[in-house]
Scaffold this active site. Sequence first.
Site, PDB file in Angstrom:
ATOM      1  CE  LYS A   1      -3.813  -2.449   2.531  1.00 21.23           C
ATOM      2  NZ  LYS A   1      -4.712  -2.171   3.739  1.00 21.23           N
TER       3      LYS A   1
ATOM      4  CE1 TYR B   1      -9.518  -2.620   0.630  1.00 26.58           C
ATOM      5  CE2 TYR B   1      -8.492  -0.629  -0.252  1.00 26.58           C
ATOM      6  CZ  TYR B   1      -8.586  -1.770   0.466  1.00 26.58           C
ATOM      7  OH  TYR B   1      -7.117  -2.245   0.767  1.00 26.58           O
TER       8      TYR B   1
ATOM      9  CB  THR C   1      -7.463  -6.194   9.667  1.00 25.68           C
ATOM     10  OG1 THR C   1      -7.908  -7.216   8.784  1.00 25.68           O
ATOM     11  CG2 THR C   1      -7.700  -4.803   8.901  1.00 25.68           C
TER      12      THR C   1
ATOM     13  CG  ASN D   1      -3.440  -2.405   7.037  1.00 24.15           C
ATOM     14  OD1 ASN D   1      -3.419  -2.307   5.797  1.00 24.15           O
ATOM     15  ND2 ASN D   1      -4.591  -3.027   7.531  1.00 24.15           N
TER      16      ASN D   1
ATOM     17  CG  HIS E   1      -5.137  -6.066  -0.499  1.00 25.14           C
ATOM     18  ND1 HIS E   1      -6.512  -6.008   0.196  1.00 25.14           N
ATOM     19  CD2 HIS E   1      -5.389  -6.666  -1.673  1.00 25.14           C
ATOM     20  CE1 HIS E   1      -7.389  -6.586  -0.345  1.00 25.14           C
ATOM     21  NE2 HIS E   1      -6.720  -7.039  -1.437  1.00 25.14           N
TER      22      HIS E   1
ATOM     23  CD  GLU F   1      -9.014  -8.690  -3.709  1.00 23.78           C
ATOM     24  OE1 GLU F   1      -7.946  -8.776  -3.417  1.00 23.78           O
ATOM     25  OE2 GLU F   1     -10.019  -8.220  -3.041  1.00 23.78           O
TER      26      GLU F   1
END
Length: 140
Positions: free
Chosen positions: A11, A51, A93, A114, A117, A128
């Site tokens: 991310k 998402y 998570t 975090n 993914h 995805e």
Amino acid sequence: GGMERTFAMIKPDGVRRGLTPEILARIARKGYRVVGLKQMVIARETAENHYAEHRERPFFGELVDFITGGPVVALALEGENAIAGWRAMMGATNPANAAPGTIRADFATTTGENVTHGSDSPGSAQRELALFFHDGELLA
Ligand code: DAT
Ligand code: MG
């Protein structure tokens, strides 16, 4: 189970903090094969689609702002049990609940940022991977 492909992502917080080499090294040490890799800025529409399951959650706007707010590294990983295995390498998570040695425990402090993914099921992985990669961008 069996040989699987999963969608993984470093991310924007991870890329910004220079963690890309560390995370790719962990993937290599684990033994997953990188069959797709690109650094990119995610379009807002793609992020909202990615998402979509969280559309009604109060944090959705912040989540989309965050994930589109800088370059990410999109990855397609292949390996035995890769979907659950990559989730296990990431940890919970919320980094506060992540087991020591996991990516989120080692490199993150907040749920919102975090670091990585990973797809959570075969259906999510297929969806995805198709959202982020064209067929021609993945190794056979
Ligand atoms: P995961 O990324 O482990 O699959 P998720 O699908 O439940 O977790 O949520 C997607 C992302 O949304 C998560 O990585 C960070 C953000 N998020 C989840 N719950 C949140 C919360 N309560 N507050 C802020 N951000 C949250
Ligand atoms: Mg999820």
